[in-house]
Enzyme design. Structure first.
Site, mmCIF file in Angstrom:
data_model
loop_
_atom_site.group_PDB
_atom_site.id
_atom_site.type_symbol
_atom_site.label_atom_id
_atom_site.label_comp_id
_atom_site.label_asym_id
_atom_site.label_seq_id
_atom_site.Cartn_x
_atom_site.Cartn_y
_atom_site.Cartn_z
ATOM 1 N N HIS A 148 -2.422 5.372 4.753
ATOM 2 C CA HIS A 148 -1.847 4.596 3.546
ATOM 3 C C HIS A 148 -2.512 4.915 2.261
ATOM 4 C CE1 HIS A 148 -0.213 0.724 2.564
ATOM 5 N NE2 HIS A 148 -0.899 0.804 1.316
ATOM 6 N N GLU A 149 -3.647 5.083 1.956
ATOM 7 C CA GLU A 149 -4.124 5.362 0.797
ATOM 8 C C GLU A 149 -3.908 6.807 0.320
ATOM 9 O OE1 GLU A 149 -5.160 2.643 -1.030
ATOM 10 O OE2 GLU A 149 -5.031 1.506 0.639
ATOM 11 N N HIS A 152 -0.510 6.956 -1.255
ATOM 12 C CA HIS A 152 -0.631 6.582 -2.790
ATOM 13 C C HIS A 152 -0.989 7.944 -3.802
ATOM 14 C CE1 HIS A 152 0.037 2.386 -3.035
ATOM 15 N NE2 HIS A 152 -1.098 2.354 -2.156
#
Length: 192
Positions: A148-149, A152
């Site tokens: 998820h990170e 980013h």
């Protein structure tokens, strides 16, 4: 210092972030501020683009997730008791294992959660906060938070992993977030 979280719609969330060197200005303080911001926002991960820095840096703390689980829930995740870690200039080496769904949310897209399919395991090359090269395999919830990170720093968001129909259905909510028409318990920076 607690930093503002960049809201959905801000262009920095769609940029591929840049690698940094160990002489990046104020890096130690920036990392400390990211930890403080993440905990204050009740997050388990925070990437630099979410605080308006287009650099390849993120922090995660999945250990705190296990504190609130009962023993049966903990048994479902191979990564118990989780990881607290800084990742600099991360690159995915490999993805392994079957995909599994988990209900994800994001500090930059508050009050929206959706099931996202991700692989159970990720191997990453990265620099730790001492700028020492690491290569490590993570699994379970920790792998999910890392992915998820990692999205980013690649200019992606968790909603990019859901169907076009679901994204169309949430368009009004996303527009409200980008216009600042949302109440949260943490500081946010809105694009408009």
């Amino acid at each position: 210092m607690i930093l503002s979280i960049v809201a959905y719609g801000h262009p920095v969330l769609r940029k591929v972030a840049e690698d940094i060197t160990k002489d990046y200005p104020g890096l130690e303080k920036l990392i400390a501020d990211m930890w403080e911001t993440m905990y204050e926002s009740n997050g388990v991960g925070l990437a630099a683009p979410q605080i308006n820095r287009s650099i390849r840096l993120f922090v995660i703390d999945t250990a705190q997730m296990f504190e609130n689980m009962d023993d049966d829930e903990k048994a479902d995740y191979a990564d118990n008791p989780g990881t607290r870690q800084v990742f600099i200039n991360a690159q995915i080496v490999s993805l392994d294992g079957e995909e599994w769904a988990y209900n994800e949310g994001c500090l930059s897209i508050p009050k929206i959660r959706e099931d996202v399919n991700r692989t159970r395991e990720v191997t990453l090359k990265y620099l730790d906060e001492q700028f020492e090269q690491q290569e490590k395999t993570f699994n379970g919830i920790t792998a999910r938070v890392i992915l998820h990170e990692y999205d980013h720093i690649e200019g992606k968001l968790f909603i990019d992993h859901i169907s076009l129909l679901k994204r169309k259905l949430m368009k009004g909510k996303l527009n409200d977030i980008s216009k600042g028409k949302i109440r949260v318990d943490y500081k946010m920076m809105f694009p408009q």
